[in-house]
Write an enzyme that holds these catalytic residues in place. Structure first.
Site, PDB file in Angstrom:
ATOM      1  N   SER A  42       0.804  -1.225   0.000  1.00 54.05           N
ATOM      2  CA  SER A  42       0.000   0.000   0.000  1.00 54.05           C
ATOM      3  C   SER A  42       0.838   1.276   0.000  1.00 54.05           C
ATOM      4  CB  SER A  42      -0.891  -0.025   1.253  1.00 54.05           C
ATOM      5  OG  SER A  42      -1.299   1.285   1.604  1.00 54.05           O
ATOM      6  N   GLY A  43       0.511   2.186  -0.915  1.00 53.70           N
ATOM      7  CA  GLY A  43       1.214   3.469  -0.959  1.00 53.70           C
ATOM      8  C   GLY A  43       0.988   4.277   0.311  1.00 53.70           C
ATOM      9  N   LEU A  44      -0.248   4.239   0.800  1.00 57.22           N
ATOM     10  CA  LEU A  44      -0.551   4.973   2.040  1.00 57.22           C
ATOM     11  C   LEU A  44       0.233   4.377   3.208  1.00 57.22           C
ATOM     12  CD1 LEU A  44      -2.125   6.962   3.828  1.00 57.22           C
ATOM     13  CD2 LEU A  44      -3.995   5.301   3.909  1.00 57.22           C
ATOM     14  N   ASP A  54       0.752  10.554   1.928  1.00 59.72           N
ATOM     15  CA  ASP A  54       0.552   9.757   0.708  1.00 59.72           C
ATOM     16  C   ASP A  54       0.247  10.712  -0.442  1.00 59.72           C
ATOM     17  OD1 ASP A  54       0.021   7.699  -1.070  1.00 59.72           O
ATOM     18  OD2 ASP A  54      -2.018   7.367  -0.328  1.00 59.72           O
ATOM     19  N   ASP A  81       1.039  -1.081  -5.140  1.00 57.28           N
ATOM     20  CA  ASP A  81       0.319   0.162  -5.416  1.00 57.28           C
ATOM     21  C   ASP A  81       1.348   1.133  -5.992  1.00 57.28           C
ATOM     22  OD1 ASP A  81      -1.030   2.567  -5.283  1.00 57.28           O
ATOM     23  OD2 ASP A  81      -1.270   2.566  -3.102  1.00 57.28           O
ATOM     24  N   ASP A  83       0.711   4.158  -7.401  1.00 61.52           N
ATOM     25  CA  ASP A  83       0.146   5.507  -7.550  1.00 61.52           C
ATOM     26  C   ASP A  83      -0.241   5.780  -9.008  1.00 61.52           C
ATOM     27  OD1 ASP A  83       0.383   5.820  -4.861  1.00 61.52           O
ATOM     28  OD2 ASP A  83       2.121   7.145  -4.917  1.00 61.52           O
ATOM     29  N   GLU A 110      -3.202   4.252 -10.972  1.00 68.34           N
ATOM     30  CA  GLU A 110      -4.493   4.957 -10.919  1.00 68.34           C
ATOM     31  C   GLU A 110      -4.507   6.126 -11.890  1.00 68.34           C
ATOM     32  OE1 GLU A 110      -3.534   5.532  -6.711  1.00 68.34           O
ATOM     33  OE2 GLU A 110      -4.107   7.640  -6.905  1.00 68.34           O
ATOM     34  N   LYS A 116       0.113  12.733  -7.185  1.00 71.21           N
ATOM     35  CA  LYS A 116      -1.245  12.388  -6.776  1.00 71.21           C
ATOM     36  C   LYS A 116      -1.464  12.654  -5.284  1.00 71.21           C
ATOM     37  CE  LYS A 116      -1.071   8.965  -4.025  1.00 71.21           C
ATOM     38  NZ  LYS A 116      -1.798   7.881  -3.397  1.00 71.21           N
ATOM     39  N   ASN A 118      -3.772  11.212  -1.818  1.00 74.70           N
ATOM     40  CA  ASN A 118      -4.575  10.078  -1.359  1.00 74.70           C
ATOM     41  C   ASN A 118      -6.051  10.333  -1.685  1.00 74.70           C
ATOM     42  OD1 ASN A 118      -6.366   8.711   0.908  1.00 74.70           O
ATOM     43  ND2 ASN A 118      -4.535   7.492   0.649  1.00 74.70           N
ATOM     44  N   SER A 119      -6.725   9.297  -2.134  1.00 80.83           N
ATOM     45  CA  SER A 119      -8.105   9.426  -2.625  1.00 80.83           C
ATOM     46  C   SER A 119      -9.098   9.910  -1.579  1.00 80.83           C
ATOM     47  CB  SER A 119      -8.571   8.081  -3.176  1.00 80.83           C
ATOM     48  OG  SER A 119      -7.700   7.656  -4.179  1.00 80.83           O
ATOM     49  N   ARG A 154      -6.650   1.420 -12.173  1.00 80.18           N
ATOM     50  CA  ARG A 154      -7.553   1.893 -11.104  1.00 80.18           C
ATOM     51  C   ARG A 154      -8.292   3.146 -11.536  1.00 80.18           C
ATOM     52  NH1 ARG A 154      -5.243   3.135  -5.077  1.00 80.18           N
ATOM     53  NH2 ARG A 154      -6.330   5.095  -4.666  1.00 80.18           N
ATOM     54  N   HIS A 185     -12.494   2.549  -7.525  1.00 76.36           N
ATOM     55  CA  HIS A 185     -12.347   3.079  -6.168  1.00 76.36           C
ATOM     56  C   HIS A 185     -13.526   3.999  -5.854  1.00 76.36           C
ATOM     57  CE1 HIS A 185     -10.341   3.389  -2.496  1.00 76.36           C
ATOM     58  NE2 HIS A 185      -9.390   4.264  -2.754  1.00 76.36           N
TER      59      HIS A 185
HETATM   60  C1  SPV Z   1      -3.375   2.684  -0.651  1.00 75.83           C
HETATM   61  O1  SPV Z   1      -3.481   1.756   0.160  1.00 75.83           O
HETATM   62  O2  SPV Z   1      -2.392   3.426  -0.725  1.00 75.83           O
HETATM   63  C2  SPV Z   1      -4.466   2.941  -1.584  1.00 75.83           C
HETATM   64  C3  SPV Z   1      -5.807   2.620  -1.186  1.00 75.83           C
HETATM   65  O3  SPV Z   1      -4.226   3.482  -2.634  1.00 75.83           O
HETATM   66  S1  SPV Z   1      -6.507   3.993  -0.425  1.00 75.83           S
HETATM   67  O4  SPV Z   1      -5.544   4.612   0.457  1.00 75.83           O
HETATM   68  O5  SPV Z   1      -7.641   3.413   0.312  1.00 75.83           O
HETATM   69  O6  SPV Z   1      -6.936   4.895  -1.459  1.00 75.83           O
HETATM   70 MG    MG Z   2      -2.350   4.288  -2.719  1.00 83.43          MG
END
Ligand code: SPV
Ligand code: MG
Length: 303
Positions: A42-44, A54, A81, A83, A110, A116, A118-119, A154, A185
Site C-alpha cells: 500500500s502506498g498509504l 501519501d 500500489d 500511484d 491509478e 497524486k 490520497n483518494s 484503477r 475506487h
Molecule cells: C493505498 O493503500 O495506498 C491505496 C488505497 O491506494 S486507499 O488509500 O484506500 O486509497
Molecule cells: Mg495508494
C-alpha cells in the site's frame, strides 16, 4: 507455483480473492499467517510508515524497496500500489521493468495526474486524460516480460465526483488497452455505487476483465455479500496500519500515565510471539547445523 502465475490463477478463479495491505516485513508475515490470498504493498501504508503523506512524496525507488521487503517476507503474491505511475510513459516503462525484475506479481496504477493525493483527501482530485492513461496501460503491457505479470488499472472517477458513466467509459478504454483487472475506487459510505458499477460491468463486452474493490469507507459490506457479486478481488488496503497505529498510540500513552508497563502487558504481543513471527528458531537451527558440520570436518582432518 511462481508468484506471478499464482496471482494470475487467483484472478481467474471463481472465488473472491482476499488481499490485505502491508508496509514492511512483519505486516507481510502477519498477513500470510492469517489466511489472506495476496498482499497489497500500500502506498498509504508505506508512506505513513516512513512518516510522509501519501502524496507522491516518496520516490519510486523508495516504494520499490518497501515492496521488495514485503515480497521477500511472504510466499504470497504481492500487488504493488504504484500511484499514478511515478511520471509519464517512460517512468511507467521503467517501473514495470523494476517491479517485475524484483519478483512482484503485479502492479496497480491509478488514473490521476502526478503528483497524486490520497483518494480520501478532500483536496481536488485531478484525473488523468483518458487516452494518456490508456497509453500508460498499453506501455506497461508492452514492457512486461512474463505474460502472467498483472497490470491493474484503477479508476478514480467516483473519487473525483465524475460519476458512474465516466468510470464505465474509462474502464472500457483501459480494458481495451490491455488492463488485466479494473479497480473501481469509491469514497462513498455505502457500497451502492460500487455495486451499481459491478452490475454494469458484468454486462460489458469486457466483462472478462476482473473487478477489484477497496472497501475502506463502505466497510459494512462483508465477504458473504461480496461473494454474491461479480467482484473478483477485495483489498483491505490500510486496516493493518490503522490497527497498528491505534495499538502503538494506546500503549505508549499508558506507559507514562501508569509509570510502567504492567497495565499494558496483557494487551501487547509477547516477546515470544515476536520471536516466533520473525522465524527466530531458524537462527538456532542454523547454528546447530553449523556446529555439527564443523565438528565432522575437524574429525576428518585429525591424523
Ligand atoms: C493505498 O493503500 O495506498 C491505496 C488505497 O491506494 S486507499 O488509500 O484506500 O486509497
Ligand atoms: Mg495508494
Amino acid at each position: 507455483m511462481h508468484k506471478t502465475k499464482h496471482l494470475r490463477t487467483l484472478l481467474a478463479s471463481n472465488s473472491l480473492t482476499k488481499v490485505i495491505g502491508a508496509h514492511d516485513g512483519i505486516s507481510s508475515i502477519i498477513a500470510e499467517k492469517n489466511g489472506f490470498d495476496a498482499i497489497w504493498a500500500s502506498g498509504l501504508e508505506i508512506s505513513a510508515a516512513q512518516g510522509y503523506p501519501d502524496a507522491s512524496i516518496l520516490t519510486m525507488t523508495e516504494f520499490l524497496n518497501a515492496a521488495q521487503v514485503i515480497n521477500r517476507s511472504t510466499s504470497l503474491p504481492v500487488i504493488a500500489d504504484c500511484d499514478s505511475g511515478f511520471g509519464d510513459v517512460n517512468n511507467v516503462r521503467r517501473m514495470v521493468e523494476e517491479y517485475e525484475r524484483s519478483g512482484i506479481a503485479g502492479i496497480c496504477i491509478e488514473d490521476k495526474v502526478f503528483p497524486k493525493r490520497n483518494s480520501f483527501l478532500e483536496t481536488k482530485q485531478e484525473l488523468a486524460d483518458i487516452d494518456e492513461f490508456a497509453l500508460k496501460i498499453k506501455v506497461a503491457k508492452m514492457t512486461q516480460q512474463n505474460e502472467d505479470f498483472v497490470i491493474i488499472a484503477r479508476l478514480e472517477s467516483l473519487i473525483a465526483n465524475q460519476g458512474i458513466d465516466d468510470a464505465y467509459n474509462r474502464a472500457e478504454h483501459y480494458a481495451k488497452a490491455g488492463a488485466d483487472a479494473i479497480l473501481v475506487h469509491s469514497k462513498s459510505k455505502d457500497s451502492s455505487e460500487v455495486l451499481e458499477f459491478a452490475e454494469l460491468w458484468s454486462n460489458s463486452e469486457f466483462n472478462s476483465t476482473p473487478l477489484v474493490i477497496v472497501p475502506t469507507t463502505y466497510f459494512t459490506i462483508d465477504l458473504d455479500e461480496l461473494n454474491d457479486t461479480p467482484i473478483q478481488m477485495v483489498i483491505y488496503a490500510n486496516q493493518g496500519l490503522r490497527a497498528a497505529i491505534q495499538g502503538i498510540q494506546n500503549s505508549t500513552k499508558l506507559i507514562l500515565e501508569n509509570k510502567g508497563t504492567s497495565i499494558i502487558e496483557d494487551q501487547i504481543a509477547s516477546v515470544k510471539t515476536v520471536f516466533e513471527l520473525i522465524g527466530t528458531n531458524k537462527v538456532s537451527e542454523t547454528e546447530a547445523w553449523y556446529k555439527s558440520e564443523l565438528e565432522k570436518l575437524k574429525e576428518q582432518t585429525v591424523f
